[in-house]
Write an enzyme that holds these catalytic residues in place. Structure first.
Site, PDB file in Angstrom:
ATOM      1  N   LEU A  96       1.014  -1.553  -0.079  1.00 38.10           N
ATOM      2  CA  LEU A  96       0.240   0.065  -0.222  1.00 38.10           C
ATOM      3  C   LEU A  96       0.770   1.449  -0.315  1.00 38.10           C
ATOM      4  CD1 LEU A  96      -3.363  -0.490   2.691  1.00 38.10           C
ATOM      5  CD2 LEU A  96      -3.133  -0.249   0.138  1.00 38.10           C
ATOM      6  N   ASP A  97       0.693   2.059  -1.094  1.00 42.14           N
ATOM      7  CA  ASP A  97       1.251   2.995  -0.969  1.00 42.14           C
ATOM      8  C   ASP A  97       1.059   3.854   0.869  1.00 42.14           C
ATOM      9  OD1 ASP A  97       2.724   3.198  -3.525  1.00 42.14           O
ATOM     10  OD2 ASP A  97       0.335   4.112  -4.608  1.00 42.14           O
ATOM     11  N   PRO A  98       2.227   5.250   0.980  1.00 40.70           N
ATOM     12  CA  PRO A  98       2.327   5.502   1.788  1.00 40.70           C
ATOM     13  C   PRO A  98       0.772   6.268   2.371  1.00 40.70           C
ATOM     14  CG  PRO A  98       4.586   6.427   0.920  1.00 40.70           C
ATOM     15  CD  PRO A  98       3.467   4.923  -0.097  1.00 40.70           C
TER      16      PRO A  98
END
Length: 311
Positions: A36-38
């Site tokens: 998951l992206d930040p």
């Protein structure tokens, strides 16, 4: 060892979450089943100890998301990290126009990944080149988008709901009661679409936001993203990262979307060694499951392996 379902907070990478889990669980053997992206939150499945062997069987699970797509501004990262590189006025799109565009993205297709991604070309990470001001020639990837549903259109991100709940079919939507979510700060007052998405592995929702905007004729970026499901695991099952040390975790078998076979120790050993059962009566399951992966559990119900059963 158990499997943990974590609600990943904003502004942490998946690697950051793994690092914290290692400290809280006091083990180095922690892996996750899908980055998951930040600036995304929601379901991140962690496998601990011997369960890390299961990651390879779970990475390809389908996933569900609530995606907020802001129209009228494009960024190099394709999300709210910014900065804004392009702006354009946004027509007053009808819900029918948006649904028509979304429906065109459902099904198997080729998708160009973001430049700011961990993909490698020639041993070089795309994001490293992008941060240095360059670009890699990233080939399109084969993906499948199973469903895209328009849940709402808003004047800007601040008007979008912050509380969501699952319906009886597992599809999440805005609700007066439910789970409160955090979103990144908005880059401006841009018209925003709230979309529920069910996608196959390898799909970039940031790329989808870019492509939906292009299909509508305007620049766009992903203003917020919440993963509500990964494989068998729902956001409603997730624990906060800080409490993972107190959570019991889930058994390995709950993580595997595979047929399960209870086998006597001798048969389980033969299957681990790649042998076919000598007694056809023991191998009847192999006839039913020709070529499929199956989870084999020894008679004590504890020791688990995954094999490919052939007729």
């Amino acid at each position: 060892m158990p499997v943990y379902v974590v609600d990943k907070p904003l502004n942490l990478t998946s690697h950051d979450v793994v690092g914290r889990a290692r400290r809280l669980l006091q083990t180095r053997r922690v892996g996750h089943t899908g980055t998951l992206d930040p600036l995304a939150s929601g379901v991140l499945v962690l496998c601990v100890g011997d369960s890390t062997k299961l990651v390879q069987f779970m990475e390809r699970d389908s996933k569900d998301y609530l995606a907020l797509i802001s129209l009228g501004a494009a960024t190099p990262t394709l999300d709210a990290e910014g900065p804004i590189l392009e702006r354009a006025p946004v027509p007053d799109f009808s819900a029918g126009q948006v649904r028509s565009v979304l429906s065109a993205f459902v099904g198997p297709q080729e998708q160009v990944p973001p430049q700011y991604s961990a993909l490698q070309v020639g041993g070089v990470r795309a994001y490293a080149v992008a941060r240095a001001g360059g670009q890699l020639d990233l080939p399109a990837r084969h993906i499948t988008i199973h469903e895209l549903t328009l849940l709402g259109q808003y004047a800007d991100l601040s008007a979008a709901p912050r509380t969501f709940a699952p319906g009886p079919d597992g599809r999440w939507a805005g609700s007066d009661t439910g789970l409160n979510v955090s979103l990144p700060p908005a880059l401006g007052d841009f018209p925003t679409l709230l979309v529920w998405a069910r996608v196959g592995s390898g799909t970039y929702l940031r790329s989808l936001a870019r492509d939906v905007g292009a299909a509508l004729g305007v620049p766009a970026h992903l203003a917020g993203l919440i993963r509500t499901r990964a494989g068998r695991f729902e956001l409603s099952q997730a624990t906060t990262l800080d409490l993972i040390g107190e959570a019991a975790g889930l058994p390995d078998l709950s993580a595997l979307p595979l047929p399960i076979i209870d086998a006597a120790p001798e048969l389980a050993l033969h299957l681990r060694q790649g042998k076919r059962p000598a007694d056809p009566r023991q191998g009847r399951f192999a006839v039913l499951l020709g070529g499929q992966l199956v989870a084999v559990v020894d008679g004590d119900g504890e020791r688990l392996t995954v094999v490919r059963a052939w007729a």
